[in-house]
Design a protein around this motif. Structure first.
Motif, PDB file in Angstrom:
ATOM      1  N   ALA A  82      -3.581   0.271  13.226  1.00 28.09           N
ATOM      2  CA  ALA A  82      -4.316  -0.511  12.221  1.00 28.09           C
ATOM      3  C   ALA A  82      -3.388  -1.312  11.312  1.00 28.09           C
ATOM      4  CB  ALA A  82      -5.189   0.420  11.374  1.00 28.09           C
ATOM      5  N   PHE A  83      -2.110  -1.085  11.393  1.00 21.67           N
ATOM      6  CA  PHE A  83      -1.138  -1.765  10.539  1.00 21.67           C
ATOM      7  C   PHE A  83      -0.478  -2.865  11.348  1.00 21.67           C
ATOM      8  CE2 PHE A  83       2.842  -2.191   8.149  1.00 21.67           C
ATOM      9  CZ  PHE A  83       2.415  -2.045   6.837  1.00 21.67           C
ATOM     10  N   ASP A  84      -0.548  -4.070  10.852  1.00 20.75           N
ATOM     11  CA  ASP A  84       0.072  -5.212  11.526  1.00 20.75           C
ATOM     12  C   ASP A  84       1.450  -5.419  10.908  1.00 20.75           C
ATOM     13  OD1 ASP A  84       0.863  -7.577  12.660  1.00 20.75           O
ATOM     14  OD2 ASP A  84      -0.933  -8.702  12.085  1.00 20.75           O
ATOM     15  N   TRP A  85       2.480  -4.899  11.573  1.00 20.97           N
ATOM     16  CA  TRP A  85       3.839  -4.927  11.025  1.00 20.97           C
ATOM     17  C   TRP A  85       4.361  -6.336  10.786  1.00 20.97           C
ATOM     18  CZ3 TRP A  85       5.530  -0.433   9.257  1.00 20.97           C
ATOM     19  CH2 TRP A  85       4.987   0.734   9.794  1.00 20.97           C
ATOM     20  N   GLY A  86       3.767  -7.311  11.452  1.00 22.49           N
ATOM     21  CA  GLY A  86       4.224  -8.688  11.297  1.00 22.49           C
ATOM     22  C   GLY A  86       3.456  -9.488  10.249  1.00 22.49           C
ATOM     23  N   ALA A  87       2.409  -8.904   9.686  1.00 23.55           N
ATOM     24  CA  ALA A  87       1.582  -9.623   8.720  1.00 23.55           C
ATOM     25  C   ALA A  87       1.935  -9.211   7.293  1.00 23.55           C
ATOM     26  CB  ALA A  87       0.106  -9.354   8.993  1.00 23.55           C
ATOM     27  N   MET A  88       2.040 -10.191   6.433  1.00 19.58           N
ATOM     28  CA  MET A  88       2.406  -9.933   5.037  1.00 19.58           C
ATOM     29  C   MET A  88       1.355  -9.086   4.316  1.00 19.58           C
ATOM     30  SD  MET A  88       4.852 -10.342   3.123  1.00 19.58           S
ATOM     31  CE  MET A  88       5.394 -10.406   1.464  1.00 19.58           C
ATOM     32  N   TRP A  89       0.049  -9.267   4.669  1.00 20.22           N
ATOM     33  CA  TRP A  89      -1.007  -8.521   3.983  1.00 20.22           C
ATOM     34  C   TRP A  89      -0.795  -7.017   4.116  1.00 20.22           C
ATOM     35  CZ3 TRP A  89      -4.126  -4.883   6.153  1.00 20.22           C
ATOM     36  CH2 TRP A  89      -4.264  -4.897   7.547  1.00 20.22           C
ATOM     37  N   SER A  90      -0.301  -6.576   5.268  1.00 20.73           N
ATOM     38  CA  SER A  90      -0.068  -5.148   5.486  1.00 20.73           C
ATOM     39  C   SER A  90       0.991  -4.620   4.528  1.00 20.73           C
ATOM     40  CB  SER A  90       0.357  -4.886   6.925  1.00 20.73           C
ATOM     41  OG  SER A  90      -0.693  -5.172   7.815  1.00 20.73           O
ATOM     42  N   TRP A  91       2.034  -5.386   4.334  1.00 22.11           N
ATOM     43  CA  TRP A  91       3.121  -4.976   3.447  1.00 22.11           C
ATOM     44  C   TRP A  91       2.693  -5.015   1.985  1.00 22.11           C
ATOM     45  CZ3 TRP A  91       6.824  -2.344   5.534  1.00 22.11           C
ATOM     46  CH2 TRP A  91       7.076  -2.522   6.894  1.00 22.11           C
ATOM     47  N   VAL A  92       1.861  -6.002   1.635  1.00 20.59           N
ATOM     48  CA  VAL A  92       1.329  -6.073   0.266  1.00 20.59           C
ATOM     49  C   VAL A  92       0.467  -4.846  -0.001  1.00 20.59           C
ATOM     50  CG1 VAL A  92      -0.232  -7.359  -1.264  1.00 20.59           C
ATOM     51  CG2 VAL A  92       1.473  -8.586   0.106  1.00 20.59           C
ATOM     52  N   LYS A  93      -0.381  -4.497   0.964  1.00 24.51           N
ATOM     53  CA  LYS A  93      -1.225  -3.302   0.795  1.00 24.51           C
ATOM     54  C   LYS A  93      -0.356  -2.059   0.666  1.00 24.51           C
ATOM     55  CE  LYS A  93      -4.605  -0.181   2.607  1.00 24.51           C
ATOM     56  NZ  LYS A  93      -5.420   0.308   3.688  1.00 24.51           N
ATOM     57  N   LEU A  94       0.619  -1.906   1.542  1.00 21.21           N
ATOM     58  CA  LEU A  94       1.483  -0.733   1.495  1.00 21.21           C
ATOM     59  C   LEU A  94       2.199  -0.635   0.140  1.00 21.21           C
ATOM     60  CD1 LEU A  94       2.714   1.748   2.851  1.00 21.21           C
ATOM     61  CD2 LEU A  94       4.457   0.232   3.829  1.00 21.21           C
ATOM     62  N   GLY A  95       2.730  -1.746  -0.338  1.00 30.29           N
ATOM     63  CA  GLY A  95       3.405  -1.749  -1.638  1.00 30.29           C
ATOM     64  C   GLY A  95       2.457  -1.374  -2.768  1.00 30.29           C
ATOM     65  N   ALA A  96       1.235  -1.904  -2.726  1.00 32.64           N
ATOM     66  CA  ALA A  96       0.250  -1.595  -3.769  1.00 32.64           C
ATOM     67  C   ALA A  96      -0.198  -0.130  -3.686  1.00 32.64           C
ATOM     68  CB  ALA A  96      -0.941  -2.535  -3.659  1.00 32.64           C
ATOM     69  N   VAL A  97      -0.316   0.408  -2.484  1.00 31.77           N
ATOM     70  CA  VAL A  97      -0.683   1.821  -2.334  1.00 31.77           C
ATOM     71  C   VAL A  97       0.444   2.724  -2.857  1.00 31.77           C
ATOM     72  CG1 VAL A  97      -1.180   3.652  -0.652  1.00 31.77           C
ATOM     73  CG2 VAL A  97      -2.326   1.442  -0.467  1.00 31.77           C
ATOM     74  N   LEU A  98       1.673   2.346  -2.601  1.00 28.50           N
ATOM     75  CA  LEU A  98       2.796   3.114  -3.159  1.00 28.50           C
ATOM     76  C   LEU A  98       2.780   3.048  -4.687  1.00 28.50           C
ATOM     77  CD1 LEU A  98       5.613   2.144  -0.635  1.00 28.50           C
ATOM     78  CD2 LEU A  98       4.529   4.398  -0.892  1.00 28.50           C
ATOM     79  N   ALA A  99       2.475   1.880  -5.239  1.00 29.62           N
ATOM     80  CA  ALA A  99       2.368   1.741  -6.696  1.00 29.62           C
ATOM     81  C   ALA A  99       1.206   2.574  -7.237  1.00 29.62           C
ATOM     82  CB  ALA A  99       2.205   0.268  -7.075  1.00 29.62           C
ATOM     83  N   MET A 100       0.100   2.627  -6.498  1.00 33.12           N
ATOM     84  CA  MET A 100      -1.056   3.434  -6.903  1.00 33.12           C
ATOM     85  C   MET A 100      -0.676   4.912  -6.909  1.00 33.12           C
ATOM     86  SD  MET A 100      -4.351   2.571  -7.548  1.00 33.12           S
ATOM     87  CE  MET A 100      -4.948   1.323  -6.440  1.00 33.12           C
ATOM     88  N   THR A 101       0.107   5.321  -5.928  1.00 36.38           N
ATOM     89  CA  THR A 101       0.563   6.709  -5.866  1.00 36.38           C
ATOM     90  C   THR A 101       1.487   7.007  -7.042  1.00 36.38           C
ATOM     91  OG1 THR A 101       0.347   6.659  -3.462  1.00 36.38           O
ATOM     92  CG2 THR A 101       1.713   8.417  -4.402  1.00 36.38           C
ATOM     93  N   TRP A 102       2.370   6.061  -7.371  1.00 33.11           N
ATOM     94  CA  TRP A 102       3.229   6.225  -8.546  1.00 33.11           C
ATOM     95  C   TRP A 102       2.370   6.367  -9.807  1.00 33.11           C
ATOM     96  CZ3 TRP A 102       3.248   3.152 -12.834  1.00 33.11           C
ATOM     97  CH2 TRP A 102       4.172   3.508 -13.823  1.00 33.11           C
TER      98      TRP A 102
END
Length: 149
Positions: A82-102
């Motif tokens: 479900a994660f598109d390693w080549g798409a920027m949206w996936s990385w933005v989501k991952l970064g925001a989820v890490l920030a949410m966890t923080w």
């Protein structure tokens, strides 16, 4: 994706969405409790103890399990492609989820400060922090649904 995985994917996704909703409810509510706790409860008072019980149960019974389930279901979906390693949206989501966890971890630390009677932050500071999960939620939903990145 093998047929078995394909058939359970919608269930994993539904579980992920439900867990995220529960987690977000807590992330929105806990800082609001902190505002009232900081502004209205004297250390050691009955109101202080009431807020401490509410905050601790919100974290332990709702937020922490919901965060764990959201992460596990997300990781399962990641493993299912479900994660598109080549798409920027996936990385933005991952970064925001890490920030949410923080943000979750930060709030848990603040709860311990209230429990120890060592909170030094004001209601205004908690009101400002209360906007962090909202901003991250906007970023995540836009990244996943609109995919402008």
């Amino acid at each position: 994706m093998p047929d078995v995985l394909f058939s359970i994917y919608p269930w994993i996704k539904a579980l992920h969405i439900m867990a995220v909703i529960a987690w977000m409810a807590g992330l929105f509510y806990l800082p609001r409790l902190f505002v009232y706790h900081a502004e209205r409860a004297e250390v050691g008072s009955e109101l202080d103890e009431t807020f401490q019980v509410m905050e601790e149960k919100l974290l332990r019974v709702i937020m922490r399990p919901a965060m764990i389930v959201a992460w596990l279901a997300g990781l399962v979906m990641l493993g299912m492609g479900a994660f598109d390693w080549g798409a920027m949206w996936s990385w933005v989501k991952l970064g925001a989820v890490l920030a949410m966890t923080w943000a979750h971890i930060w709030m848990a630390a603040r709860r311990k400060e209230f429990a120890n009677g060592t909170n030094t932050r004001t209601g205004r500071q908690y009101r400002i922090f209360n906007e962090v999960p909202t901003i991250l939620m906007f970023l995540i939903v836009i990244a996943v649904v609109v995919r402008p990145f």
